[in-house]
Write an enzyme that holds these catalytic residues in place. Structure first.
Site: not given
Ligand SMILES: Cc1cc2nc3c(=O)[nH]c(=O)nc-3n(C[C@H](O)[C@H](O)[C@H](O)COP(=O)(O)OP(=O)(O)OC[C@H]3O[C@@H](n4cnc5c(N)ncnc54)[C@H](O)[C@@H]3O)c2cc1C
Length: 344
Positions: A169, A239, A335
């Protein structure tokens, strides 16, 4: 006047742009549909001295009521496939591609490598930030490179997987390059050769045909749907706590008190514990306080019942951290990433 700049949205509602459904507004919002749009957004922010917040699908962030400066989403969604040697297939994916849709598309092409990462919400561009992982697989296993726009000079460059410093992570994007870059594109190497990874939890028992990536994909989706609340129905950020890493000595001490405690020895000698189990053992699963609660099927997930604020969520999560610390002497770390109220 900022309002006169074409493409720049002012006072943009982000309440539906984060899966926790926290009330939030962006002072300014920039949707970049191609790399030159990203560069223009970065230049605009630098020229006006606006802080930049990059937002993907909002599934791993804690948004404050007001996000100052410029909120930018890199919405490049193109995906391409190129055959390599010995069954390798190189996949190039834009940062704005939906991660789960990408996994499904790769599985439909009978490509192996990311089938265990099905149903993780969010966009591809965020996947390397915390090195997304599930069921024994991380994006680190297939990532070749990341292309980004560096916010300090507005230039594009490519980082190798090694330079991304991926860990549990974790990545260089949370450390040295935190808030410095906008990821625009990823390169992955998948394979046409079967490489099932079924050794994590009960996954192996649920897969009807281990030689089929589609069967693994479907089993992962089924398990996740049983265990995790759908953020569209019950807002959450997956998480809420990382699984803590403790020393072998501390793990042995805890195991002597609780022999059934799940524990996973790591290559560096430390031991990973299951944060959800620790919270569950403290009797907190299903606890509700005001607008927030601990999910009743998965203690690692905090859910928002509506009408709550970030301050209330943080205070609720601190109570959980304190209880686990008082009971097990283990400190849980959050997280989802806090977004600062960037100064305009
Ligand atoms: C129901 C649920 C289940 C999940 N299960 C998992 C799992 O099994 N494993 C896991 O690892 N995660 C899990 N997650 C967490 C999440 O889905 C991941 O971390 C995912 O990669 C976040 O993507 P996002 O586009 O929503 O990012 P965001 O939440 O929009 O951003 C997350 C971070 O990344 C940065 N960011 C986003 N896009 C960019 C970009 N293009 N360039 C630079 N920085 C950027 C943002 O500034 C922020 O700091 C889960 C979340 C939920 C709601």
């Amino acid at each position: 006047m900022a309002e006169a700049i074409p493409g720049l949205q002012v006072d943009h509602d982000l309440s539906h742009a984060n899966t926790l459904a926290l009330p939030s507004r962006a002072e300014r919002f920039w949707l970049a549909r191609c790399e030159s749009d990203v560069v223009r957004g970065v230049e605009l922010a630098n020229r006006h001295d606006w802080g930049i917040t990059v937002l993907g699908g909002g599934s791993n962030v804690l948004l404050p009521p007001l996000v100052g400066g410029l909120t930018l989403r890199a919405d490049l969604a193109e995906v391409s496939f190129a055959a390599g040697e010995e069954g390798a297939v190189h996949v190039e994916v834009g940062a704005g591609a939906d991660w789960h849709a990408l996994v499904r598309r790769c599985v439909e092409r009978e490509l192996w490598g990311i089938e265990n990462l099905a149903l993780i919400p969010g966009l591809a561009g965020a996947a390397p930030i915390q090195n997304i992982g599930a069921y024994g697989v991380e994006i680190a296993d297939v990532l070749d490179w990341v292309e980004l726009v560096d916010r300090r000079d507005g230039r594009s460059r490519r980082l190798s997987r090694e330079a991304c410093g991926l860990g549990y992570r974790d990545s260089v994007f949370k450390r040295e390059l935190a808030n410095q870059v906008v990821i625009t594109r990823l390169g992955l190497t998948l394979s046409t050769r079967p490489s099932p990874r079924l050794d994590y939890g009960a996954l192996g028992e649920r897969v009807s045909d281990p030689s089929s990536a589609q069967a693994i994909f479907e089993a992962v989706c089924a398990i996740r749907r049983e265990k995790l609340p759908d953020p569209v129905v019950t807002p959450n950020a997956g998480s809420f706590f990382k699984n803590p890493l403790v020393s072998r000595a501390r793990a042995d001490g805890l195991l002597s008190e609780a022999p059934t405690m799940p524990h996973y020895p790591q290559p560096d000698g430390r031991v990973k514990l299951a944060a959800g189990w620790l919270i569950d053992q403290c009797g907190l699963r299903g606890l509700r306080k005001g607008a927030f609660g601990v999910h009743d099927r998965q203690a690692l997930v905090l859910v928002h019942f509506g009408g709550g604020t970030l301050a209330e969520l943080l205070s609720f999560s601190e109570e959980i951290v304190d209880t686990v610390h008082a009971t097990f002497g283990v400190v849980l770390e959050r997280e989802p990433r806090s977004i600062q109220t960037a100064v305009a």
